[in-house]
Design a protein around this motif. Structure first.
Motif, PDB file in Angstrom:
ATOM      1  N   LEU A 217       0.753  -1.227   0.027  1.00  4.56           N
ATOM      2  CA  LEU A 217      -0.111  -0.002  -0.032  1.00  4.56           C
ATOM      3  C   LEU A 217       1.005   1.328   0.049  1.00  4.56           C
ATOM      4  O   LEU A 217       1.523   1.367   1.076  1.00  4.56           O
ATOM      5  N   THR A 218       0.620   2.020  -1.010  1.00  8.37           N
ATOM      6  CA  THR A 218       1.572   3.303  -1.151  1.00  8.37           C
ATOM      7  C   THR A 218       0.426   4.362  -0.960  1.00  8.37           C
ATOM      8  O   THR A 218      -0.458   4.550  -1.719  1.00  8.37           O
ATOM      9  N   SER A 219       0.652   5.374  -0.223  1.00 10.25           N
ATOM     10  CA  SER A 219       0.167   6.618  -0.083  1.00 10.25           C
ATOM     11  C   SER A 219       0.289   7.583  -1.320  1.00 10.25           C
ATOM     12  O   SER A 219       1.017   7.588  -2.026  1.00 10.25           O
ATOM     13  N   PRO A 220      -1.082   7.896  -1.964  1.00  9.84           N
ATOM     14  CA  PRO A 220      -0.886   8.725  -3.181  1.00  9.84           C
ATOM     15  C   PRO A 220      -0.264  10.011  -2.812  1.00  9.84           C
ATOM     16  O   PRO A 220      -0.638  10.690  -1.916  1.00  9.84           O
ATOM     17  N   GLU A 221       0.277  10.703  -3.914  1.00 10.96           N
ATOM     18  CA  GLU A 221       1.001  12.006  -3.533  1.00 10.96           C
ATOM     19  C   GLU A 221       0.081  12.990  -4.226  1.00 10.96           C
ATOM     20  O   GLU A 221      -0.564  13.078  -5.215  1.00 10.96           O
ATOM     21  N   ILE A 222      -0.462  13.905  -2.993  1.00 13.34           N
ATOM     22  CA  ILE A 222      -1.470  14.947  -3.256  1.00 13.34           C
ATOM     23  C   ILE A 222      -0.638  16.363  -3.017  1.00 13.34           C
ATOM     24  O   ILE A 222      -0.138  16.444  -2.012  1.00 13.34           O
ATOM     25  N   GLU A 223      -0.845  16.982  -4.005  1.00 14.83           N
ATOM     26  CA  GLU A 223      -0.308  18.491  -3.916  1.00 14.83           C
ATOM     27  C   GLU A 223      -1.338  19.417  -3.428  1.00 14.83           C
ATOM     28  O   GLU A 223      -2.417  19.334  -3.565  1.00 14.83           O
ATOM     29  N   ALA A 224      -0.755  20.068  -2.411  1.00 14.83           N
ATOM     30  CA  ALA A 224      -1.681  20.899  -1.595  1.00 14.83           C
ATOM     31  C   ALA A 224      -1.981  22.138  -2.443  1.00 14.83           C
ATOM     32  O   ALA A 224      -1.211  22.870  -2.974  1.00 14.83           O
ATOM     33  N   THR A 225      -3.368  22.441  -2.493  1.00 10.78           N
ATOM     34  CA  THR A 225      -3.852  23.597  -3.169  1.00 10.78           C
ATOM     35  C   THR A 225      -4.804  24.308  -2.423  1.00 10.78           C
ATOM     36  O   THR A 225      -5.324  23.802  -1.299  1.00 10.78           O
ATOM     37  N   GLU A 226      -5.278  25.285  -2.903  1.00 10.62           N
ATOM     38  CA  GLU A 226      -6.531  26.125  -2.177  1.00 10.62           C
ATOM     39  C   GLU A 226      -7.823  25.484  -2.026  1.00 10.62           C
ATOM     40  O   GLU A 226      -8.641  25.627  -1.186  1.00 10.62           O
ATOM     41  N   ASP A 227      -7.830  24.513  -3.266  1.00  9.41           N
ATOM     42  CA  ASP A 227      -9.250  23.864  -3.164  1.00  9.41           C
ATOM     43  C   ASP A 227      -9.243  22.528  -2.450  1.00  9.41           C
ATOM     44  O   ASP A 227     -10.282  22.391  -1.788  1.00  9.41           O
ATOM     45  N   ASN A 228      -8.254  22.105  -2.038  1.00 12.72           N
ATOM     46  CA  ASN A 228      -8.094  20.858  -1.352  1.00 12.72           C
ATOM     47  C   ASN A 228      -7.546  20.820   0.141  1.00 12.72           C
ATOM     48  O   ASN A 228      -7.228  20.019   0.644  1.00 12.72           O
ATOM     49  N   SER A 229      -7.368  22.461   0.722  1.00 14.39           N
ATOM     50  CA  SER A 229      -6.616  22.665   1.661  1.00 14.39           C
ATOM     51  C   SER A 229      -7.904  23.302   2.739  1.00 14.39           C
ATOM     52  O   SER A 229      -8.844  24.093   2.303  1.00 14.39           O
ATOM     53  N   ILE A 230      -7.599  22.688   4.057  1.00 13.02           N
ATOM     54  CA  ILE A 230      -8.413  23.559   5.033  1.00 13.02           C
ATOM     55  C   ILE A 230      -7.762  24.104   6.317  1.00 13.02           C
ATOM     56  O   ILE A 230      -6.848  23.361   6.849  1.00 13.02           O
ATOM     57  N   GLY A 231      -7.936  25.497   6.653  1.00 15.47           N
ATOM     58  CA  GLY A 231      -7.494  25.984   7.521  1.00 15.47           C
ATOM     59  C   GLY A 231      -8.025  25.919   8.775  1.00 15.47           C
ATOM     60  O   GLY A 231      -9.336  26.386   8.868  1.00 15.47           O
TER      61      GLY A 231
END
Length: 244
Positions: A217-231
């Motif tokens: 099992l390998t974790s997918p590489e996700i690039e942080a953007t304004e759409d998929n990030s939560i502050g």
């Protein structure tokens, strides 16, 4: 169930029905392994009693400090030239070599947990010498994958249901032993090791099964953007500082 890096491991326990000669041999192995366990533990206790006193606990001007002895290890105790092999050779005759090595490994693991503790630094109690009644298990760390033979039972029950399959397992230096095969081994798994246990109602075998076909099992590489990030703002209610 245990999962390693790229494999799954299962433990399946079955009841075995050895014949009279095999039962005598299994009990004889437990007796010899119990004696070997106590001999290996005695040697480690002798080393511990002679080397556990720290240097700052007594005056070196008054008390004589003996020469430090080499700590017994798994490799030194399993060698064929070990002292116990010469004076207690009758304990090693007839017992599979890997079974003896695994018994010595159990002594080392127990003694290391007493001195150093486990991976969380939690130490266990002082190991005890075992009587023959308390020494009930031994293991084959390696066993052939095709050691288990399963034959479909041709007979049927009165209600028409199929009877349990007939199974035998080939144990090194013991021979073919009947197995109460109450559940089948999953497809894709192979037998890697076996543990023999003597209980109040008979003998049992625990098979270690391994499946190497499980994908990693390998974790997918996700690039942080304004759409998929939560502050998240937790906030601060109290703030305390001190000056020295």
């Amino acid at each position: 169930m245990k999962r390693s890096k790229d494999t799954f491991k299962l433990n399946y326990q079955y009841r075995i029905v050895p014949n009279k000669q095999q039962s005598v041999q299994l009990n004889e192995w437990l007796y010899k392994l119990c004696r070997i366990h106590n001999l290996m533990l005695e040697e480690r206790f002798n080393w511990w009693d002679c080397n556990r006193s720290p240097v700052n606990a007594c005056s070196i001007l008054v008390t004589h400090l003996p020469e430090l002895k080499e700590q017994p290890s798994y490799y030194s105790q399993k060698r064929a030239t070990h002292w116990s092999r010469e004076s207690h050779h009758h304990l090693y005759d007839g017992v599979h070599s890997q079974v003896i090595q695994e018994a010595i490994k159990r002594v080392e693991d127990t003694f290391n947990r007493f001195l150093k503790g486990d991976f969380k630094r939690r130490r266990s109690g002082k190991p005890r010498f075992k009587s023959v009644k308390r020494y009930r298990t031994f293991s084959f760390p390696q066993i052939k994958a095709d050691c288990l033979t399963v034959i479909t039972n041709p007979h049927k029950r009165k209600n028409g249901e199929a009877r349990r399959d007939i199974a035998d397992i080939n144990l090194p230096k013991i021979g073919q032993v009947k197995v109460i095969y109450h559940r089948s081994i999953p497809s894709g798994f192979t037998i890697k090791a076996a543990l023999i246990s003597r209980k109040a109602d008979g003998w049992y075998i625990t098979l270690t099964l391994e499946d190497k076909s499980v994908p990693s099992l390998t974790s997918p590489e996700i690039e942080a953007t304004e759409d998929n990030s939560i502050g998240i703002d937790v906030g601060l209610e109290k703030f305390w500082t001190s000056q020295v």
